[in-house]
Scaffold this motif. Structure first.
Motif, PDB file in Angstrom:
ATOM      1  N   SER A 111       8.296  11.315  37.588  1.00  0.00           N
ATOM      2  CA  SER A 111       8.224  12.722  37.413  1.00  0.00           C
ATOM      3  C   SER A 111       6.966  13.349  37.814  1.00  0.00           C
ATOM      4  O   SER A 111       6.926  14.506  38.123  1.00  0.00           O
ATOM      5  CB  SER A 111       8.341  12.490  35.751  1.00  0.00           C
ATOM      6  OG  SER A 111       9.675  12.273  35.501  1.00  0.00           O
ATOM      7  N   HIS A 112       6.031  12.607  37.557  1.00  0.00           N
ATOM      8  CA  HIS A 112       4.648  13.297  38.013  1.00  0.00           C
ATOM      9  C   HIS A 112       4.581  13.591  39.373  1.00  0.00           C
ATOM     10  O   HIS A 112       3.897  14.649  40.037  1.00  0.00           O
ATOM     11  CB  HIS A 112       3.440  12.269  37.607  1.00  0.00           C
ATOM     12  CG  HIS A 112       2.128  12.961  37.627  1.00  0.00           C
ATOM     13  ND1 HIS A 112       1.224  12.550  38.612  1.00  0.00           N
ATOM     14  CD2 HIS A 112       1.449  14.062  37.097  1.00  0.00           C
ATOM     15  CE1 HIS A 112       0.182  13.318  38.742  1.00  0.00           C
ATOM     16  NE2 HIS A 112       0.167  14.150  37.642  1.00  0.00           N
ATOM     17  N   GLU A 113       5.001  12.536  40.242  1.00  0.00           N
ATOM     18  CA  GLU A 113       5.114  12.846  41.831  1.00  0.00           C
ATOM     19  C   GLU A 113       5.894  14.036  41.999  1.00  0.00           C
ATOM     20  O   GLU A 113       5.501  14.638  43.092  1.00  0.00           O
ATOM     21  CB  GLU A 113       5.747  11.464  42.086  1.00  0.00           C
ATOM     22  CG  GLU A 113       6.003  11.813  43.793  1.00  0.00           C
ATOM     23  CD  GLU A 113       6.659  10.474  44.451  1.00  0.00           C
ATOM     24  OE1 GLU A 113       6.844  10.593  45.561  1.00  0.00           O
ATOM     25  OE2 GLU A 113       6.840   9.275  43.534  1.00  0.00           O
ATOM     26  N   TYR A 114       6.809  14.488  41.249  1.00  0.00           N
ATOM     27  CA  TYR A 114       7.635  15.428  41.702  1.00  0.00           C
ATOM     28  C   TYR A 114       7.047  16.817  41.203  1.00  0.00           C
ATOM     29  O   TYR A 114       7.806  18.030  41.235  1.00  0.00           O
ATOM     30  CB  TYR A 114       9.233  15.345  40.972  1.00  0.00           C
ATOM     31  CG  TYR A 114      10.005  14.512  41.586  1.00  0.00           C
ATOM     32  CD1 TYR A 114       9.920  13.848  42.803  1.00  0.00           C
ATOM     33  CD2 TYR A 114      10.905  13.858  40.641  1.00  0.00           C
ATOM     34  CE1 TYR A 114      10.676  12.936  43.554  1.00  0.00           C
ATOM     35  CE2 TYR A 114      11.668  12.431  41.335  1.00  0.00           C
ATOM     36  CZ  TYR A 114      11.441  12.422  42.562  1.00  0.00           C
ATOM     37  OH  TYR A 114      12.386  11.153  43.120  1.00  0.00           O
ATOM     38  N   SER A 147       2.769  10.353  29.873  1.00  0.00           N
ATOM     39  CA  SER A 147       3.080  11.851  30.135  1.00  0.00           C
ATOM     40  C   SER A 147       1.971  12.671  29.824  1.00  0.00           C
ATOM     41  O   SER A 147       1.541  13.638  30.417  1.00  0.00           O
ATOM     42  CB  SER A 147       4.482  12.332  29.510  1.00  0.00           C
ATOM     43  OG  SER A 147       5.509  11.673  30.079  1.00  0.00           O
ATOM     44  N   HIS A 148       1.472  12.564  28.633  1.00  0.00           N
ATOM     45  CA  HIS A 148       0.358  13.189  28.352  1.00  0.00           C
ATOM     46  C   HIS A 148      -0.936  13.175  29.019  1.00  0.00           C
ATOM     47  O   HIS A 148      -1.459  14.047  29.366  1.00  0.00           O
ATOM     48  CB  HIS A 148       0.076  12.981  26.695  1.00  0.00           C
ATOM     49  CG  HIS A 148      -0.731  13.734  26.115  1.00  0.00           C
ATOM     50  ND1 HIS A 148      -0.409  15.090  25.596  1.00  0.00           N
ATOM     51  CD2 HIS A 148      -2.259  13.689  25.769  1.00  0.00           C
ATOM     52  CE1 HIS A 148      -1.615  15.656  24.939  1.00  0.00           C
ATOM     53  NE2 HIS A 148      -2.355  14.874  25.079  1.00  0.00           N
ATOM     54  N   ARG A 149      -1.113  11.791  29.330  1.00  0.00           N
ATOM     55  CA  ARG A 149      -2.371  11.488  29.879  1.00  0.00           C
ATOM     56  C   ARG A 149      -2.332  12.053  31.477  1.00  0.00           C
ATOM     57  O   ARG A 149      -3.029  12.523  32.273  1.00  0.00           O
ATOM     58  CB  ARG A 149      -2.394   9.965  30.132  1.00  0.00           C
ATOM     59  CG  ARG A 149      -2.897   9.393  29.086  1.00  0.00           C
ATOM     60  CD  ARG A 149      -3.359   7.855  29.347  1.00  0.00           C
ATOM     61  NE  ARG A 149      -2.359   6.990  30.060  1.00  0.00           N
ATOM     62  CZ  ARG A 149      -1.575   6.271  29.554  1.00  0.00           C
ATOM     63  NH1 ARG A 149      -1.814   6.169  28.171  1.00  0.00           N
ATOM     64  NH2 ARG A 149      -0.550   5.517  29.920  1.00  0.00           N
ATOM     65  N   VAL A 180       4.217  17.102  26.550  1.00  0.00           N
ATOM     66  CA  VAL A 180       5.234  16.520  25.894  1.00  0.00           C
ATOM     67  C   VAL A 180       6.127  17.157  24.979  1.00  0.00           C
ATOM     68  O   VAL A 180       5.474  17.616  23.927  1.00  0.00           O
ATOM     69  CB  VAL A 180       4.462  15.196  25.204  1.00  0.00           C
ATOM     70  CG1 VAL A 180       5.658  14.342  24.520  1.00  0.00           C
ATOM     71  CG2 VAL A 180       3.819  14.363  26.264  1.00  0.00           C
ATOM     72  N   MET A 181       7.414  17.304  25.011  1.00  0.00           N
ATOM     73  CA  MET A 181       8.217  18.003  24.040  1.00  0.00           C
ATOM     74  C   MET A 181       8.987  17.112  23.483  1.00  0.00           C
ATOM     75  O   MET A 181       9.466  16.087  24.092  1.00  0.00           O
ATOM     76  CB  MET A 181       9.153  18.900  25.001  1.00  0.00           C
ATOM     77  CG  MET A 181      10.099  19.760  24.081  1.00  0.00           C
ATOM     78  SD  MET A 181      11.717  20.532  25.315  1.00  0.00           S
ATOM     79  CE  MET A 181      10.709  21.668  25.974  1.00  0.00           C
ATOM     80  N   MET A 182       9.055  17.443  22.129  1.00  0.00           N
ATOM     81  CA  MET A 182       9.943  16.709  21.437  1.00  0.00           C
ATOM     82  C   MET A 182      10.762  17.766  20.175  1.00  0.00           C
ATOM     83  O   MET A 182      10.431  18.784  20.424  1.00  0.00           O
ATOM     84  CB  MET A 182       9.066  15.907  20.144  1.00  0.00           C
ATOM     85  CG  MET A 182       8.326  14.625  20.800  1.00  0.00           C
ATOM     86  SD  MET A 182       9.486  13.450  21.826  1.00  0.00           S
ATOM     87  CE  MET A 182      10.138  12.496  20.240  1.00  0.00           C
ATOM     88  N   GLY A 229      -1.444  12.295  18.448  1.00  0.00           N
ATOM     89  CA  GLY A 229      -2.031  13.503  19.063  1.00  0.00           C
ATOM     90  C   GLY A 229      -1.277  13.840  20.654  1.00  0.00           C
ATOM     91  O   GLY A 229      -2.124  14.520  21.252  1.00  0.00           O
ATOM     92  N   VAL A 230      -0.088  13.393  20.697  1.00  0.00           N
ATOM     93  CA  VAL A 230       0.476  13.683  22.121  1.00  0.00           C
ATOM     94  C   VAL A 230       1.545  14.411  22.163  1.00  0.00           C
ATOM     95  O   VAL A 230       2.392  14.630  23.142  1.00  0.00           O
ATOM     96  CB  VAL A 230       0.563  12.270  22.936  1.00  0.00           C
ATOM     97  CG1 VAL A 230      -0.537  11.235  22.780  1.00  0.00           C
ATOM     98  CG2 VAL A 230       1.747  11.415  22.063  1.00  0.00           C
TER      99      VAL A 230
END
Length: 382
Positions: free
Chosen positions: A245-248, A265-267, A272-274, A298-299
């Motif tokens: 995902s990050h690559e895209y 994802s946070h890093r 980050v969606m919930m 905290g993420v």
């Protein structure tokens, strides 16, 4: 005070890092001033100590589909359906909504196929003709395992309302449905399939995923990068999913299913969606990671109402009330500033001079938020 000016006073204003007792001035649809203390203007609106916070920014809700098909095989006239949905958004405190419509679906008979164009056209009409109470944008949820998803996405990707594209794969055995048994229970119950039909359904979904997902994911992501469209991942479960995902160039990590994926994802700088219903209900209906756990870590960056619009405001205050939760300004930001920034909308989501006057007046009753007034671009819409 001019006809284009409103003054809200005796309000508890939720700013970026603090809550103050003060006054907010609306002028020509924008926030003109924020001051400490009370206004002496005779025409000021006395908020009686209620909270005033930014209007909510919703990035992912499929709520509109319910109005287009209120019952199985019942199709509702498109304009009335869109306006009824719009009214519910306003009544839930959502002043900017990215309406999620599905491109491709696991169910070939789903109304989503036939209603896709109608929903997009109806959104365009209520926005163009000034019929909507709130600001509607388009979120294309691309089921990358469907054979026709890429072609349909290309047809819709030029819409001026389009601002967010999510890449999804709901095939059994991975991501949201790593558990085959959970997949079977969910879809067999949803579609009323006998065991033989369910086995054939699962085999077909797995085959489609293997044939189309990787190719469609790469192609759609490339189009989004070329056109500057925000990309969201969906149901990432592993570090490998997150790396892809990050690559895209993904900006939003929608509903990661594990702690591992959420932290990664946070890093990586993805928001980050919930789901707000996850917060309100105390856990995921699919058995995945609980949003409360991500708050403690905290993420959790963004809340989304997902399938229940009223849950969004409720979840904000529940996050603020958690023992290890966020301070109120940070909790509010999960449904205002951070989602707005994630999709490049820098003119809203905060209480600050010069920004759109998208505002909520909220009173707490036994720690539950009661929505008393809603303004969108300075106009009272609820």
């Amino acid at each position: 005070m001019s006809a284009q000016e409103q003054i809200l006073t005796h309000a508890r204003l939720v700013l970026d890092d603090e809550t103050i007792d003060g006054t907010l001035v609306i002028r020509d649809g924008r926030i003109a001033a924020i001051d400490h203390g009370a206004s002496q203007s005779a025409g000021a609106i006395d908020c009686e100590g209620d909270l005033v916070l930014p209007g909510l920014v919703e990035l992912h809700t499929d709520n509109m589909e319910k109005y287009f098909q209120p019952r199985p095989k019942v199709e509702w006239p498109s304009l009335q359906a869109a306006l009824a949905h719009d009214a519910q958004m306003a009544a839930s405190g959502i002043t900017t909504v990215f309406d999620a419509v599905s491109v491709g679906d696991v169910d070939e008979q789903s109304m989503r196929h036939g209603a896709l164009d109608e929903m997009c056209h109806a959104l365009s009409r209520i926005a163009r003709d000034g019929l909507a109470r709130v600001d509607h944008r388009l979120h294309l949820r691309c089921e990358v395992s469907h054979p026709n998803t890429l072609a349909r996405f290309e047809e819709l990707s030029s819409s001026p309302l389009l601002g967010l594209v999510s890449l999804m794969d709901h095939a059994p055995g991975q991501r949201q449905f790593a558990s085959l048994e959970a997949y079977r229970i969910y879809y067999q119950g949803k579609y009323k399939l006998d065991d033989a039909a369910m086995n054939a359904f699962m085999a077909s979904q797995i085959d489609n995923s293997q044939r189309y997902s990787a190719e469609h994911r790469r192609a759609i992501a490339a189009i989004c990068r070329e056109r500057g469209l925000a990309i969201a991942s969906h149901d990432d479960a592993t570090v490998e999913h997150v790396a892809e995902s990050h690559e895209y160039g993904t900006r939003v990590a929608e509903f990661p299913t594990t702690r591992e994926a959420a932290e990664a994802s946070h890093r990586a700088g993805m928001a980050v969606m919930m789901g707000a219903p996850n917060v309100v209900r105390g856990g995921s209906h699919s058995g995945n990671i609980a949003a409360a756990e991500l708050v403690e870590l905290g993420v959790l960056d963004i809340l989304s109402s997902d399938y229940y619009p009223a849950a969004l405001l409720d979840a904000v205050f529940r996050v603020a009330a958690m023992e290890n939760g966020y301070a109120l300004p940070r909790a509010v930001a999960t449904a205002t500033r951070i989602p707005a920034e994630a999709v490049g909308l820098l003119d809203r989501g905060r209480l600050a001079p010069g920004l759109r006057a998208d505002l909520l007046r909220v009173r707490l009753a036994d720690d539950h938020p009661i929505l008393r007034r809603v303004w969108a671009a300075g106009q009272q819409v609820h």
